[in-house]
Design an enzyme around this catalytic site. Structure first.
Site, PDB file in Angstrom:
ATOM      1  N   GLY A 146     -32.049 105.990  31.479  1.00  0.00           N
ATOM      2  CA  GLY A 146     -32.949 104.968  30.968  1.00  0.00           C
ATOM      3  C   GLY A 146     -33.820 104.371  32.057  1.00  0.00           C
ATOM      4  O   GLY A 146     -35.031 104.157  31.865  1.00  0.00           O
ATOM      5  N   CYS A 147     -33.237 104.097  33.212  1.00  0.00           N
ATOM      6  CA  CYS A 147     -33.988 103.495  34.314  1.00  0.00           C
ATOM      7  C   CYS A 147     -35.017 104.470  34.872  1.00  0.00           C
ATOM      8  O   CYS A 147     -36.100 104.052  35.308  1.00  0.00           O
ATOM      9  CB  CYS A 147     -33.032 103.042  35.420  1.00  0.00           C
ATOM     10  N   THR A 148     -34.698 105.735  34.876  1.00  0.00           N
ATOM     11  CA  THR A 148     -35.657 106.748  35.338  1.00  0.00           C
ATOM     12  C   THR A 148     -36.840 106.825  34.388  1.00  0.00           C
ATOM     13  O   THR A 148     -38.003 106.866  34.828  1.00  0.00           O
ATOM     14  CB  THR A 148     -34.976 108.124  35.443  1.00  0.00           C
TER      15      THR A 148
END
Length: 253
Positions: A146-148
């Site tokens: 998700g952060c990527t």
């Protein structure tokens, strides 16, 4: 296709689990109330059903225990998912925060802080206030899926944010070295600040998720006067942060 699935993940999960849950609930109620009529599914009687779920009912039926266990399992999973939904589905704030709310929100003045970026250089937020609008997004962890996706969504819209006079800043609790690796692997073209110890996250009082176990994913937009004008949080819909933020900054002067 993957993006479409992620954007509708809650609907998919709710529908996908609702079908077996309702199927086993129907079977369970028919056994408990000793009927084969579908009407029992809408009949407002629940006492024996609840007793059966918690194991306080004994019924001589060859399928009773198996159906009860399946129904119980799906019910627990569904209730946990509902908890996740209300904790993860997100929020948007465009109006001034209540005076009793101590969190950084719309109308709040951006607090001063300094952190090291992915290059090891100290970045002071005071050095950019008044020069341009700011977009500060807190994310849980370098390298997570998700952060990527979120970081890359901001990267891909970097020029559009620049045209709107807005500087992008990402903040999470990993080390400078971790940020450098993450930024290099994903060609991140804006500062990633290392908030080891989560001092700045705590300063903002960024909401956490899953009963406080997972750091929240929250985006703040600050105007040139140092005032917060928009707050958006969504743990699951990571790429929506860039989309929603861009619409807001295009309306700022």
């Amino acid at each position: 296709m993957i993006s479409l699935i992620l954007d509708n993940i809650w609907m998919i999960l709710f529908v996908g689990l609702a079908l077996p849950l309702l199927t086993y609930r129907s079977k369970f109620r028919k056994i408990v109330y000793q009927t084969n009529s579908w009407v029992i599914n809408i009949k407002p009687v629940f006492t024996d059903e609840l007793r059966g779920i918690i194991g306080g009912l004994s019924i001589d039926h060859p399928k009773y225990k198996r159906v009860r266990d399946y129904y119980r399992s799906y019910l627990v999973v569904y209730l946990v998912m509902v908890l996740f939904y209300f904790d993860f589905s997100g929020f948007t704030q465009t109006k001034k925060s209540d005076s009793s709310d101590t969190r950084i929100g719309v109308g709040s003045t951006l607090p001063s802080f300094s952190l090291k970026d992915q290059y090891g250089n100290t970045f002071s937020i005071d050095s950019v206030i008044g020069k341009q609008n700011l977009l500060i997004y807190f994310y849980p962890k370098d390298g997570s899926p998700g952060c990527t996706r979120e970081a890359c969504a901001f990267r891909d819209e970097f020029e559009e944010f620049k045209k709107a006079g807005t500087m992008i800043i990402g903040i999470s609790g990993q080390s400078v070295e971790s940020h450098m690796k993450f930024a290099t692997e994903n060609r991140i073209n804006y500062p990633l600040l290392s908030d080891e110890g989560n001092k700045v996250r705590k300063l903002f009082k960024v909401p956490a998720n899953l009963l406080g176990l997972i750091p929240g994913r929250v985006t703040y937009i600050i105007d040139k006067n140092g005032k917060v004008v928009f707050v958006y949080g969504s743990q699951v819909m990571a790429t929506s942060h860039a989309e929603k933020a861009l619409k807001i900054v295009k309306g700022l002067k």
